[in-house]
Design a protein around this motif. Structure first.
Motif, mmCIF file in Angstrom:
data_model
loop_
_atom_site.group_PDB
_atom_site.id
_atom_site.type_symbol
_atom_site.label_atom_id
_atom_site.label_comp_id
_atom_site.label_asym_id
_atom_site.label_seq_id
_atom_site.Cartn_x
_atom_site.Cartn_y
_atom_site.Cartn_z
ATOM 1 N N CYS A 103 3.549 -52.923 -51.455
ATOM 2 C CA CYS A 103 2.656 -52.649 -50.333
ATOM 3 C C CYS A 103 2.832 -51.255 -49.729
ATOM 4 O O CYS A 103 2.094 -50.891 -48.831
ATOM 5 C CB CYS A 103 2.875 -53.684 -49.245
ATOM 6 S SG CYS A 103 2.531 -55.367 -49.792
ATOM 7 N N THR A 104 3.812 -50.513 -50.193
ATOM 8 C CA THR A 104 4.032 -49.173 -49.635
ATOM 9 C C THR A 104 3.296 -48.147 -50.491
ATOM 10 O O THR A 104 3.230 -48.278 -51.712
ATOM 11 C CB THR A 104 5.527 -48.834 -49.594
ATOM 12 O OG1 THR A 104 6.070 -48.973 -50.903
ATOM 13 C CG2 THR A 104 6.260 -49.731 -48.634
ATOM 14 N N ASP A 127 7.849 -53.360 -51.865
ATOM 15 C CA ASP A 127 7.577 -52.147 -52.643
ATOM 16 C C ASP A 127 6.134 -52.101 -53.148
ATOM 17 O O ASP A 127 5.589 -51.026 -53.383
ATOM 18 C CB ASP A 127 8.535 -52.068 -53.822
ATOM 19 C CG ASP A 127 9.974 -51.916 -53.361
ATOM 20 O OD1 ASP A 127 10.187 -51.330 -52.302
ATOM 21 O OD2 ASP A 127 10.874 -52.395 -54.083
#
Length: 50
Positions: free
Chosen positions: A46-47, A44
Motif C-alpha cells: 500500500c505504500t 508494503d
C-alpha cells in the motif's frame, strides 16, 4: 458553511459504515471469506514506491 457540511457528511459516512456486520464488506455488502485476495496484502503493498 461548506466546512460544516463537509464535517456533517463525513460523520454521516462514518456512522453508516459502522452499521455493517463485521463479516461483510461495507460498500458492496458481500460476504467476507477465507479466499479473499485482500488477505494477502501487506503494508508494503500500500505504500508508494520511493
Amino acid at each position: 458553511m461548506k466546512p460544516v457540511l463537509y464535517c456533517l457528511g463525513l460523520l454521516a459516512v462514518l456512522a453508516l459504515s459502522a452499521c455493517e456486520p463485521p463479516d461483510r464488506y461495507p460498500v458492496s455488502g458481500e460476504q467476507c471469506g477465507p479466499e479473499d485476495p485482500v488477505l494477502d496484502l501487506s503494508v508494503d503493498d500500500c505504500t508508494p514506491p520511493v
